[in-house]
Each structure stands twice: as C-alpha cells, then as structure tokens.
Design a protein around this motif. Structure first.
Motif, PDB file in Angstrom:
ATOM      1  N   VAL A   1       1.605   1.699  -3.650  1.00 48.65           N
ATOM      2  CA  VAL A   1       0.189   2.343  -4.431  1.00 48.65           C
ATOM      3  C   VAL A   1       0.143   3.922  -4.026  1.00 48.65           C
ATOM      4  O   VAL A   1      -0.086   4.645  -4.814  1.00 48.65           O
ATOM      5  CB  VAL A   1      -1.008   1.612  -3.896  1.00 48.65           C
ATOM      6  CG1 VAL A   1      -2.075   2.332  -4.387  1.00 48.65           C
ATOM      7  CG2 VAL A   1      -0.731   0.158  -4.163  1.00 48.65           C
TER       8      VAL A   1
ATOM      9  N   THR B   1      -5.457  -3.740  -7.709  1.00 43.86           N
ATOM     10  CA  THR B   1      -5.554  -2.612  -6.880  1.00 43.86           C
ATOM     11  C   THR B   1      -4.762  -1.450  -7.208  1.00 43.86           C
ATOM     12  O   THR B   1      -5.148  -0.128  -7.111  1.00 43.86           O
ATOM     13  CB  THR B   1      -5.358  -3.023  -5.465  1.00 43.86           C
ATOM     14  OG1 THR B   1      -5.867  -4.082  -5.080  1.00 43.86           O
ATOM     15  CG2 THR B   1      -5.373  -1.793  -4.334  1.00 43.86           C
TER      16      THR B   1
ATOM     17  N   LEU C   1      -6.299   0.483 -10.074  1.00 43.59           N
ATOM     18  CA  LEU C   1      -7.264   1.155  -9.570  1.00 43.59           C
ATOM     19  C   LEU C   1      -6.752   2.552  -9.228  1.00 43.59           C
ATOM     20  O   LEU C   1      -7.080   3.644  -9.275  1.00 43.59           O
ATOM     21  CB  LEU C   1      -8.053   0.471  -8.579  1.00 43.59           C
ATOM     22  CG  LEU C   1      -9.199   1.301  -7.897  1.00 43.59           C
ATOM     23  CD1 LEU C   1     -10.397   1.517  -9.134  1.00 43.59           C
ATOM     24  CD2 LEU C   1     -10.122   0.466  -6.947  1.00 43.59           C
ATOM     25  N   GLY C   2      -5.719   2.448  -8.231  1.00 43.94           N
ATOM     26  CA  GLY C   2      -4.950   3.685  -7.628  1.00 43.94           C
ATOM     27  C   GLY C   2      -4.785   4.573  -8.967  1.00 43.94           C
ATOM     28  O   GLY C   2      -4.809   5.838  -8.740  1.00 43.94           O
TER      29      GLY C   2
ATOM     30  N   TYR D   1       0.978  -1.087   0.076  1.00 48.59           N
ATOM     31  CA  TYR D   1       0.006   0.163  -0.013  1.00 48.59           C
ATOM     32  C   TYR D   1       0.947   1.306  -0.013  1.00 48.59           C
ATOM     33  O   TYR D   1       0.422   2.400  -0.595  1.00 48.59           O
ATOM     34  CB  TYR D   1      -0.880   0.060   1.266  1.00 48.59           C
ATOM     35  CG  TYR D   1      -2.014  -1.127   0.996  1.00 48.59           C
ATOM     36  CD1 TYR D   1      -2.810  -0.926   0.168  1.00 48.59           C
ATOM     37  CD2 TYR D   1      -1.950  -2.371   1.924  1.00 48.59           C
ATOM     38  CE1 TYR D   1      -4.155  -1.803  -0.142  1.00 48.59           C
ATOM     39  CE2 TYR D   1      -2.864  -3.219   1.807  1.00 48.59           C
ATOM     40  CZ  TYR D   1      -3.907  -3.223   0.618  1.00 48.59           C
ATOM     41  OH  TYR D   1      -4.820  -4.095   0.589  1.00 48.59           O
TER      42      TYR D   1
ATOM     43  N   ARG E   1      -4.741  -9.835  -7.981  1.00 45.63           N
ATOM     44  CA  ARG E   1      -5.428  -8.726  -7.127  1.00 45.63           C
ATOM     45  C   ARG E   1      -4.715  -7.389  -6.656  1.00 45.63           C
ATOM     46  O   ARG E   1      -5.019  -6.313  -6.584  1.00 45.63           O
ATOM     47  CB  ARG E   1      -5.891  -9.262  -5.626  1.00 45.63           C
ATOM     48  CG  ARG E   1      -6.761  -8.469  -4.542  1.00 45.63           C
ATOM     49  CD  ARG E   1      -7.411  -9.008  -3.570  1.00 45.63           C
ATOM     50  NE  ARG E   1      -6.251  -9.453  -2.554  1.00 45.63           N
ATOM     51  CZ  ARG E   1      -5.786 -10.692  -2.272  1.00 45.63           C
ATOM     52  NH1 ARG E   1      -6.440 -11.817  -3.231  1.00 45.63           N
ATOM     53  NH2 ARG E   1      -4.923 -11.170  -1.779  1.00 45.63           N
ATOM     54  N   ASN E   2      -3.475  -7.769  -6.502  1.00 46.42           N
ATOM     55  CA  ASN E   2      -2.503  -6.550  -5.964  1.00 46.42           C
ATOM     56  C   ASN E   2      -2.386  -5.642  -7.314  1.00 46.42           C
ATOM     57  O   ASN E   2      -2.487  -4.198  -7.409  1.00 46.42           O
ATOM     58  CB  ASN E   2      -0.939  -6.932  -5.831  1.00 46.42           C
ATOM     59  CG  ASN E   2      -0.894  -7.809  -4.333  1.00 46.42           C
ATOM     60  OD1 ASN E   2      -2.069  -7.362  -3.661  1.00 46.42           O
ATOM     61  ND2 ASN E   2      -0.063  -8.404  -4.014  1.00 46.42           N
TER      62      ASN E   2
ATOM     63  N   LYS F   1      -3.186 -13.563  -5.533  1.00 45.27           N
ATOM     64  CA  LYS F   1      -2.881 -12.538  -4.823  1.00 45.27           C
ATOM     65  C   LYS F   1      -2.172 -11.493  -5.678  1.00 45.27           C
ATOM     66  O   LYS F   1      -2.247 -10.365  -5.525  1.00 45.27           O
ATOM     67  CB  LYS F   1      -1.913 -12.945  -3.675  1.00 45.27           C
ATOM     68  CG  LYS F   1      -1.688 -11.824  -2.557  1.00 45.27           C
ATOM     69  CD  LYS F   1      -0.792 -12.199  -1.486  1.00 45.27           C
ATOM     70  CE  LYS F   1      -0.487 -10.880  -0.581  1.00 45.27           C
ATOM     71  NZ  LYS F   1       0.446 -11.582   0.542  1.00 45.27           N
TER      72      LYS F   1
END
Length: 207
Positions: free
Chosen positions: A7, A129, A132-133, A4, A125-126, A122
């Motif tokens: 991100v 994400t 999306l950011g 995160y 999914r990362n 995983k």
C-alpha cells in the motif's frame, strides 16, 4: 506487514503519477502549447494502457508480481526525470508515452498481489484499504504538485516527483523476498477478474 508495504509503495507511486498528469498540462501551457497538444499529452497516459491492461495481467501471472512492478516503477521514475533534464515538448511526449505504456504493469501486478494476502472477508478488507490508499493520492498528488510548481517551478517539480518512486524501486530490488507468494487461488481469482474485464470489453462497455 507486507500488505502495508505494498500500500505504501502504491501511494508513493500514485502520488507521483497523479501529480504528473496535472504537471504535464500546466508545464505544456507554460511552454505555449495549444489545447490540442495538451489534450494529446494527457491522452497518452491512458491510450497505451487501454490495450496493455490484459497483457499486463498475463505477464504478472507468468513472471510473478515483482518484475512487472519494478518495471512500472522504473518507467515512472525515468518518465518523470526526463522533462527535468530536457526542456521542451519532445521530452513531454516521450515522458507521457513511457509512463502511459509501462506504469500499467505496476498497477495490475500490485492489485494481483493484494489477493495473496488473505481469503474471504480479509481479502475484501485488504482491497478496500488498498483502494482507500489510491483514493488519497488523488488529493495528495495534485495538491503537492501545485505547491511545488509555485515554490520551485515546473522542471524542478518533475525532479521531486521522480524521487517518490525511488522507494518502491529500492524495495523491489533489494527486499522483494519479503513479498508473499501468489497462491494458486489468488491466480485463479486474478484470472476470473481478467476474464470479466475481457467480457465487459467484448460487450462494448467502457470501464
């Protein structure tokens, strides 16, 4: 946690990057630029990165992600602060060239690093994400830039945008040890991606 942070750094950098592409066009218009000059300025953001994307991947493989990400973030900050301290078209051309040439190193290395945070679903999914950011910055960058131009003017807006990459630069300078090591599997995955991009380009398909 480290995922995160990557991100968040990318969101900060990309808000500045997306905003600057809008800002450079509006500032050039304010300075009296012709449509041709505006088009050239905008194109400089992509021209050099087109040729450097694959090389940026090799640099990330060889040196690890930290140095290319730091170089890209610093180039973004310097490219944005330049028009604040130097008014005129020369500053805009240098700014667009600097950002367009070196920011690709951050982008490629950050995507490469995301592959080190997991396997299989995983990892998928990362990446989702992370994407999306990046997508959110397409809204936040121009919106923030438009608000700032109305409030404080073009040159001061450059300064505000230049402050956004300071966070990523500070993290990469002082806390880079918290970044995960890129595994051999991640390296192979990144190499497969680069090979695929090279094959697509060789077939004459634009991406």
């Amino acid at each position: 946690m480290g995922f995160y942070v990557i991100v968040a750094m990318t969101v900060l950098n990309h808000i500045a990057y997306k905003g600057s592409k809008m800002l450079i066009s509006l500032y050039a218009i304010d300075l009296g630029a012709t449509p041709l000059v505006i088009g050239i300025l905008y194109a400089l953001y992509s021209f050099f990165s087109l040729f450097l994307a694959l090389y940026a991947g090799r640099v990330s493989d060889r040196l690890g992600p930290r140095m290319p990400m730091l170089m890209g973030s610093l180039a973004l900050a310097c490219g944005l602060v330049l028009p604040f301290i130097w008014r005129g078209f020369t500053a805009l051309f240098i700014s667009a060239t600097l950002i367009g040439t070196l920011y690709i190193f951050y982008t490629v290395s950050a995507q490469h690093l995301i592959g080190a945070f997991g396997e299989g679903h995983k990892r998928t999914r990362n990446y989702a994400t992370f994407s999306l950011g990046v997508a959110v910055t397409a809204l936040l960058g121009p919106t923030l830039t438009g608000f700032l131009i109305d409030s404080i003017g073009h040159q001061s807006t450059y300064l505000v945008l230049a402050l956004l990459p300071v966070g990523p630069v500070a993290f990469l300078l002082f806390f880079a040890h918290r970044l995960p090591r890129v595994t051999e599997d991640a390296k192979r995955g990144g190499q497969r991606t680069m090979d695929l991009i090279r094959e697509i380009r060789d077939r004459g398909i634009t991406i």
